[in-house]
Design a protein around this motif. Structure first.
Motif, PDB file in Angstrom:
ATOM      1  N   UNK A   1       0.827  -1.202   0.000  1.00  0.00           N
ATOM      2  CA  UNK A   1       0.000   0.000   0.000  1.00  0.00           C
ATOM      3  C   UNK A   1       0.866   1.259   0.000  1.00  0.00           C
ATOM      4  N   UNK A   2       1.926   1.259   0.802  1.00  0.00           N
ATOM      5  CA  UNK A   2       2.785   2.435   0.864  1.00  0.00           C
ATOM      6  C   UNK A   2       3.574   2.618  -0.422  1.00  0.00           C
ATOM      7  N   UNK A   3       3.992   1.530  -1.040  1.00  0.00           N
ATOM      8  CA  UNK A   3       4.695   1.634  -2.315  1.00  0.00           C
ATOM      9  C   UNK A   3       3.770   2.204  -3.386  1.00  0.00           C
ATOM     10  N   UNK A   4       2.513   1.782  -3.371  1.00  0.00           N
ATOM     11  CA  UNK A   4       1.538   2.334  -4.315  1.00  0.00           C
ATOM     12  C   UNK A   4       1.399   3.832  -4.125  1.00  0.00           C
TER      13      UNK A   4
ATOM     14  N   UNK B   1       0.228  -2.621  -9.099  1.00  0.00           N
ATOM     15  CA  UNK B   1       0.635  -2.701 -10.504  1.00  0.00           C
ATOM     16  C   UNK B   1      -0.004  -1.593 -11.327  1.00  0.00           C
ATOM     17  N   UNK B   2      -1.200  -1.164 -10.934  1.00  0.00           N
ATOM     18  CA  UNK B   2      -1.808   0.000 -11.557  1.00  0.00           C
ATOM     19  C   UNK B   2      -0.957   1.244 -11.305  1.00  0.00           C
ATOM     20  N   UNK B   3      -0.472   1.397 -10.073  1.00  0.00           N
ATOM     21  CA  UNK B   3       0.363   2.550  -9.728  1.00  0.00           C
ATOM     22  C   UNK B   3       1.683   2.529 -10.484  1.00  0.00           C
ATOM     23  N   UNK B   4       2.232   1.349 -10.700  1.00  0.00           N
ATOM     24  CA  UNK B   4       3.454   1.231 -11.503  1.00  0.00           C
ATOM     25  C   UNK B   4       3.194   1.754 -12.912  1.00  0.00           C
ATOM     26  N   UNK B   5       2.054   1.374 -13.493  1.00  0.00           N
ATOM     27  CA  UNK B   5       1.710   1.847 -14.827  1.00  0.00           C
ATOM     28  C   UNK B   5       1.513   3.348 -14.890  1.00  0.00           C
TER      29      UNK B   5
END
Length: 347
Positions: free
Chosen positions: A120-123, A329-333
């Protein structure tokens, strides 16, 4: 097609396909809501019966038809660099590791994806970074706009993306409520499903439906639209520089795997099927063998990964345990999208 005066007609295959695609989802949702009494946005384990298999087949066919129409109108073919391809492969491997963790230990899978977890924090960090990149390059983008153009468009769109990514980041960590320790106002706590200070838990299912289907279309479908003749239409051309590119789609594709508790919702399924179809379309239109292999591998993993998730889903401790993984993975995109936008401005 688009006439000489820029008028879009129903003779355009993309328009016809898009109308059928949207119409099917609206009609099915209306039938389920009115006749069957099913809410259009609900989080539940996938249902496997005749009706749901029929609607799944319908949206799959219509999604592939929409992507095929866009692919037939391609006027250029962008490339994924060697470094970006390696990053996309690494993200895919990370998603594979997440699925392997679920297979090995549903408890550990749930713990790593829990509230206030590393995921969550990485996102949130990725989304804050995306907001910062979009805001940082706004002056450059505005200066590069031709003097006779609408200079306010890049400013408004860029600021809109920066604000949206920042809002998503703050919502991800409930505006630092648990770290600061402030109480939730009673008016919000009474309507918030988790009693927290955030907006998305006021209507969690509706928010996640919009988030998962919207980001799926934005990160996977729009890169193909960017390469098509549609991007030259007058109403699209003004925002075409803000459309994500093929590199963003490659890095974002693994997020499609984490669709379980929302699988019964047609817009989320549509995002999955269009994303899978885009991977196939990009594999067919790639300029190099390396890119063809990359997109083929992504297409295979998206399909096999979703089947694996559906098979392993019943072993999860809670039906929504994969939600935080999807959002990571959405946040990575989205972070890759903001990075690519910043590179475009500095070019």
């Amino acid at each position: 097609m688009v006439g000489a005066r820029g008028v879009i007609t129903l003779r355009c295959p993309v328009i016809r396909s898009a109308l059928l695609w949207c119409g099917f989802m609206i009609a099915a949702a209306a039938y389920e809501q009115i006749v069957l009494g099913w809410h259009f946005a609900r989080e539940e384990a996938p249902i496997h019966d005749g009706w749901h298999w029929m609607r799944t087949a319908g949206i799959a066919v219509l999604s592939f038809l929409l992507v095929a129409a866009l692919a037939q109108s391609q006027v250029r073919r962008e490339q994924v660099s060697v470094h970006a391809g390696a990053l996309a492969f690494a993200v895919a491997l990370l998603s594979l590791a997440a699925i392997a963790l679920l297979a090995a230990s549903p408890g550990a899978f749930a713990q790593i994806g829990a509230e206030d977890s590393t995921i969550e924090w990485l996102s949130a960090v990725l989304l804050f970074g995306a907001a910062g990149l979009m805001g940082w390059r706004l002056p450059d983008r505005t200066r590069r706009q031709p003097g006779h153009g609408q200079r306010w468009v890049p400013m408004v769109v860029g600021l809109g993306f920066a604000a949206l990514f920042a809002l998503m980041a703050f919502e991800e960590v409930s505006w630092f409520q648990r770290q600061i320790g402030f109480a939730t106002p009673e008016a919000i706590a009474a309507r918030n499903w988790q009693g927290e200070f955030n907006l998305h838990n006021l209507h969690t299912d509706i928010t996640e439906l919009a988030l998962y289907s919207g980001t799926g279309a934005f990160l996977l479908l729009l890169p193909l639209l960017r390469e098509s003749d549609v991007a030259r239409w007058p109403m699209v051309r003004v925002v075409a520089p803000f459309l994500p590119d093929r590199t963003v789609a490659a890095v974002s594709a693994p997020m499609l795997v984490f669709t379980y508790s929302h699988w019964t919702l047609l817009p989320v399924q549509a995002a999955f099927w269009t994303g899978l179809a885009v991977c196939v379309a990009f594999a067919r239109s790639s300029a190099t063998r390396r890119e063809t292999l990359l997109w083929s591998a992504l297409a295979i993993w998206v399909g096999m990964g979703q089947l694996t998730m559906l098979a392993l889903g019943p072993t999860k401790l809670m039906v929504f345990d994969s939600s935080e993984y999807r959002e990571l993975f959405m946040s990575i995109g989205l972070a890759m999208y903001a990075f690519r936008q910043s590179r475009t401005c500095s070019a």
